[in-house]
Design an enzyme around this catalytic site. Structure first.
Site, PDB file in Angstrom:
ATOM      1  CB  ALA A 143       0.038   5.897  -0.970  1.00 23.34           C
ATOM      2  CE  LYS A 144       7.041   7.783  -1.542  1.00 22.50           C
ATOM      3  NZ  LYS A 144       7.079   9.391  -1.019  1.00 22.50           N
ATOM      4  CD  GLU A 172      -2.991  -0.904   0.355  1.00 29.53           C
ATOM      5  OE1 GLU A 172      -3.357   0.201  -1.045  1.00 29.53           O
ATOM      6  OE2 GLU A 172      -2.834  -1.798  -0.914  1.00 29.53           O
ATOM      7  CE1 TYR A 173       6.395   5.316   2.268  1.00 30.59           C
ATOM      8  CE2 TYR A 173       7.658   3.300   1.195  1.00 30.59           C
ATOM      9  CZ  TYR A 173       7.448   5.114   1.760  1.00 30.59           C
ATOM     10  OH  TYR A 173       8.105   5.576   1.750  1.00 30.59           O
ATOM     11  CG  LEU A 174       6.792  -0.340  -2.016  1.00 32.47           C
ATOM     12  CD1 LEU A 174       7.266  -1.367  -1.878  1.00 32.47           C
ATOM     13  CD2 LEU A 174       7.590   0.799  -1.567  1.00 32.47           C
TER      14      LEU A 174
END
Length: 210
Positions: free
Chosen positions: A125-126, A121-123
């Site tokens: 978003a990035k 999820e973080y990646l």
């Protein structure tokens, strides 16, 4: 002196970025923080600060800003709100105020988040923030480091557009790389990955010089 707005100035990497800018003869840092109490550490060093929350309107932070370093992160708690949408707000405000360069602290794996075993999820978003920046029309550099450590600076990195291997790098060396990419003759419209290596940072950045 160019005014550099640093989003995420209170973070571990952000503080190092601000200190490097403050020591520079070319740049004047503006530390962007969310809380008044976070301003004191910077004011004690006579560093300019601005209060702005990435989950709210940030337009007021862009008074007399020449370039931007986005080093903010939610720590995995609000990846959509901060890491993606917060970055997009900063990009939009940069466009509206004719900021000359936007330097994005991204992450290795952001080019292909669905292949990651964790932090998907973080990646994502990035990745979305990086794509938004690439399509913004701004002059930009996207820096994607490997796993961040709190080791001392080595002043050396390994840099490629795609390294095809994982690795670590100190926040200190990441901070120095980000600050160096602010120079007009370095890495315009470029995206690259970095880990610790044997090449001096200035030398490693030469292949992506304009």
């Amino acid at each position: 002196m160019e005014n550099i707005l640093v989003a995420g100035a209170n973070g571990t990497t952000g503080k190092q970025i601000v200190n490097l800018l403050n020591e520079s003869q070319y740049f004047n840092p503006i530390a962007m923080v969310r809380k008044e109490e976070q301003q004191e550490q910077f004011k004690a060093k006579s560093i300019d600060t601005v209060l702005a929350d990435l989950e709210k309107n940030v337009d007021h932070a862009f008074n007399n800003v020449d370039k931007v370093i986005f080093a903010a992160g939610s720590g995995g708690k609000k990846v959509k709100e901060v890491d993606e949408n917060g970055a997009k707000k900063m990009i939009d405000a940069s466009k509206n105020t004719n900021v000359r360069k936007f330097v994005m602290l991204s992450s290795m794996g952001a080019d292909n988040p669905e292949q990651a075993e964790d932090l998907q999820e973080y990646l994502k978003a990035k990745h979305n923030a990086d794509v938004y920046l690439k399509n913004s029309g701004l002059d930009y550099t996207i820096v994607r480091p490997g796993t961040l450590t709190n080791d001392k600076a080595t002043d050396k990195i390994e840099l490629q557009e795609k390294l095809n291997k994982s690795g670590e790098i100190s926040r200190a060396d990441v901070a120095q790389t980000l600050v160096r990419t602010l120079n007009d003759d370095i890495s315009s419209q470029a995206t690259f990955e970095i880990i610790k290596g044997d090449t001096l940072i200035g030398k490693a950045l030469e292949p992506v010089a304009v």
